[in-house]
Design an enzyme around this catalytic site. Structure first.
Site, PDB file in Angstrom:
ATOM      1  N   ASP A 448      -6.069   2.122   5.841  1.00  0.00           N
ATOM      2  CA  ASP A 448      -5.807   1.644   4.482  1.00  0.00           C
ATOM      3  C   ASP A 448      -4.541   0.793   4.450  1.00  0.00           C
ATOM      4  O   ASP A 448      -3.733   0.802   5.384  1.00  0.00           O
ATOM      5  CB  ASP A 448      -5.684   2.832   3.531  1.00  0.00           C
ATOM      6  CG  ASP A 448      -6.173   2.529   2.123  1.00  0.00           C
ATOM      7  OD1 ASP A 448      -6.248   1.333   1.760  1.00  0.00           O
ATOM      8  OD2 ASP A 448      -6.463   3.478   1.375  1.00  0.00           O
ATOM      9  N   ASP A 513     -12.473  -0.301  -4.317  1.00  0.00           N
ATOM     10  CA  ASP A 513     -12.143   1.037  -4.791  1.00  0.00           C
ATOM     11  C   ASP A 513     -12.993   1.440  -5.986  1.00  0.00           C
ATOM     12  O   ASP A 513     -12.964   2.600  -6.406  1.00  0.00           O
ATOM     13  CB  ASP A 513     -10.665   1.117  -5.179  1.00  0.00           C
ATOM     14  CG  ASP A 513      -9.764   1.411  -3.982  1.00  0.00           C
ATOM     15  OD1 ASP A 513     -10.289   1.727  -2.901  1.00  0.00           O
ATOM     16  OD2 ASP A 513      -8.529   1.331  -4.145  1.00  0.00           O
TER      17      ASP A 513
END
Length: 715
Positions: A448, A513
């Site tokens: 990430d 997301d």
């Protein structure tokens, strides 16, 4: 005039030059082998209008101020301490290196002390051309590069529009179709990653171009840092497109003997619409970009723990989730944020990559073993480039973060950015990651990167985005060499780092997301213009999306996730029995169909109703196709349009059957006496392409999955 021709399976590129920089005479549909290139060059000769310079040359692969070019130059540079300032000049061809599928034009400007290589490759199978440039400082003083474009694309004037890909967090890959205006259009990204806001790609097209017809030219810059796109229409009508790295002050300084290489620009042409263009890009990614450790291995169905447990890493919750995932048919279990030392929220502990002794008193091995005992791979979330100020790493090494002198460091999600171009930092990260992977037999890292880079100075105060991007590639390359079977997902607050260059080192993207399926369907459509579905992370989210507040039925959520690299991002242990059945059946159907989705030719399905969209994949041998249709909002009409099925063998007979329909489709129809609702029907590929498939009435946020199989293939 000298000429050079490169051919793909359906594309030709023709260059011409005398002593100056070559021009692209032609880039389009494959030319006849017996065409006279001298005549092609002759008929490309340009008029000399009144009130112009005496040389009205076409835009070259590297347009220069020094040759009277009045648009945006391909090189902006100067020597700060030299009698020859080097801000302008003229390159000439000094050599030509021709290969079966490419060419390097070696250019030299002795007056400025510069050498420039322009490299072009045309893949003979995928028809995707690759353009790059390398500049060498052959002088005896430093030169400051402010802008260096890849070889410039100068398409025919027939292209009047372009597709701009933009977005934001949870809304990646939005598309605007715009006219190419007179003058300069510049799109820049300064966020230190590929970004949600400015995907480095565009498509040039005509007003009449659609998914299945018309001319178009697609371009994508493979680069994961700051970038710039220059699109310019001159008063002559000429159009040029430049792409390259956006350099901060000083990042482009080359000492004598040093060189700078641009990222690769990927370019594909289609004269049969946008779907054909995307298929070329997809084929190129599969052949040249993505490097799966086990190419024949199906993409594993994944469960990711984030939206199921967040920071609540109790062992009993994790084992219950693993049990539910295994029962649903999941093949990979990824432990997300919250597993490492002191990490109970997003304010602390990034950088301290050791299992938390309170949550994991015996380390990660017990949960990893439990997951594998249930028949799943074990994966782990990391965010190596970041650090919290509340961490042992920061307390011990505050000088390891990017910043600028005594100015306050600007945080994002409570975190700072490590200077991974510092060898000490990259060595620490490699040691921590390799220790975790080897100790726990980790098959997969979710990598990430949750913030933009601002004030990105190194310990000496030098701007460092350019070097930071290269250091990221080097760290990933080193990790990949040490663990050749390890798979890595590129995540950056969702789709903030999606491009071909990062994909050479990773194996999947976290597309967004947002797990709101309405938003996801649109995002996945934009993603598909340049990237194939097997690298598109597509998860079934919770009933209520935490990023949009929208609630959706389980069947629709599963449908939208079914044609990418499928996964679940929800708490299976808290689902109803009915929803768990839907998950189990959706995963089983995906496993049956994923080979078609992940190796076939992909088509976007558009209709007269902008909210009725679809995705289709046709097997490479045309023996089968799979079709997903999604009604995102209230339909424009009570009776849906028929859906024509492209890409099938026109002479083969196919059986069409309904694989699944979402929960409320039945209530939208008092009656639907179509054989699609019964045992299906059989038609030729020609008929399915011309007449299409009739659909039932659809409510908003409903949809269908349809299987199409050649009769001989199922006999």
């Amino acid at each position: 005039m000298k000429t050079l021709r490169l051919d793909g399976s359906a594309t030709s590129l023709v260059f011409a030059w005398e002593t100056g920089i070559p021009i692209t005479v032609y880039h389009g549909k494959k030319l006849p082998q017996d065409i006279d290139l001298d005549v092609l060059v002759a008929i490309s000769e340009r008029p000399l209008p009144q009130a112009t310079l005496d040389d009205n040359a076409a835009i070259s692969l590297h347009p220069e101020i020094g040759r009277g070019f009045l648009g945006h130059p391909a090189l902006i540079a100067h020597r700060p301490s030299s009698a020859a300032p080097g801000w302008a000049g003229q390159f000439s061809v000094s050599r030509q290196e021709t290969r079966d599928c490419g060419v390097t034009f070696g250019l030299i400007d002795a007056e400025r002390g510069l050498m420039l290589d322009l490299v072009v490759e045309l893949d003979p199978e995928t028809d995707v051309a690759s353009f790059s440039a390398e500049l060498v400082n052959d002088g005896d003083t430093p030169i400051v590069i402010e802008w260096l474009s890849t070889p410039v694309v100068a398409p025919p004037q027939q292209f009047s529009q372009y597709l701009a890909f933009h977005g934001r967090w949870c809304a990646e890959f939005a598309i605007e179709r715009q006219a190419i205006p007179l003058g300069l259009t510049k799109r820049e990204n300064r966020r230190g990653r590929t970004s949600h806001e400015a995907f480095p790609g565009t498509i040039l097209l005509n007003a009449s171009t659609d998914e299945d017809s018309g001319q178009c030219l697609g371009l994508h810059l493979g680069w994961s840092g700051n970038h710039r796109m220059v699109l310019e229409r001159l008063a002559t009508g000429d159009v040029q497109l430049q792409m390259g790295v956006l350099l901060f002050s000083g990042e482009g300084t080359l000492a004598p003997g040093e060189r700078m290489t641009t990222p690769t620009l990927y370019v594909a042409h289609s004269d049969t619409g946008l779907n054909a263009l995307s298929q070329k890009f997809h084929a190129h990614v599969r052949k040249h970009i993505i490097r799966f450790p086990e190419p024949e291995k199906p993409r594993p169905v994944t469960v990711n723990t984030w939206e199921a447990i967040y920071f609540d890493h109790r062992h009993d919750r994790l084992t219950a989730l693993a049990d539910a995932a295994a029962d649903a048919g999941v093949e990979r279990f990824v432990l997300d944020d919250g597993w490492f030392r002191g990490r109970n929220d997003d304010t602390s502990s990034l950088g301290d990559w050791y299992p938390d002794p309170g949550k994991y008193p015996d380390g990660l091995q017990p949960i990893a073993d439990y997951v594998r005992a249930r028949g799943m791979e074990f994966g782990l979330w990391v965010e190596p480039e970041m650090v919290n100020q509340q961490s042992e790493l920061y307390q011990n090494h505050p000088d390891w973060v990017l910043g600028l002198g005594n100015y306050p460091r600007l945080t994002g999600r409570n975190q700072l950015v490590l200077d991974i171009a510092n060898p000490n930092v990259s060595e620490y990260l490699f040691e921590r990651l390799s220790s975790l992977v080897s100790a726990h037999d980790i098959a997969y890292l979710k990598w990430d990167m949750n913030r933009d880079l601002v004030l990105p100075g190194d310990s000496a105060g030098r701007a460092s985005i350019y070097r930071q991007t290269g250091a990221l590639y080097a760290l990933l390359d080193r990790l990949g060499a040490a663990f050749p079977k390890l798979e890595i997902e590129s995540c950056a607050s969702g789709g903030g780092r999606i491009d071909y260059e990062i994909l050479k080192r990773t194996h999947r993207f976290w597309t967004s997301d947002s797990n709101d399926s309405v938003e996801r369907a649109r995002i996945q459509t934009g993603f598909s213009y340049f990237l194939p579905p097997e690298v598109m992370g597509a998860h079934i989210g919770p009933a209520w999306s935490h990023t949009s507040g929208r609630g959706l039925h389980a069947g629709f959520r599963a449908l939208v996730a079914s044609y990418g690299h499928m996964g679940i991002e929800a708490d299976l242990t808290r689902m109803t029995d009915e929803d768990r059945v839907i998950m189990r059946e959706a995963i089983a159907r995906h496993k049956q169909d994923r080979h078609i989705w992940h190796t076939g030719r992909y088509y976007r399905i558009r209709t007269v109703d902008d909210s009725l969209i679809g995705a289709q994949s046709v097997a490479a041998d045309q023996s089968a196709a799979r079709l997903v249709l999604m009604q995102l909002d209230r339909p424009r009409s009570t009776v849906p349009p028929r859906i024509r099925v492209p890409g099938l063998d026109p002479d083969l007979m196919y059986r069409v059957r309904l694989e699944t329909k979402t929960e409320t489709v039945a209530t939208a129809n008092r009656r639907f006496d179509n054989p699609l609702y019964a045992d299906g029907f059989a038609l030729t590929g020609r008929a399915l392409g011309a007449v299409g498939i009739g659909l039932p009435a659809l409510y908003a946020q409903t949809g269908l999955a349809i299987a199409i199989d050649a009769v001989d293939a199922t006999a």
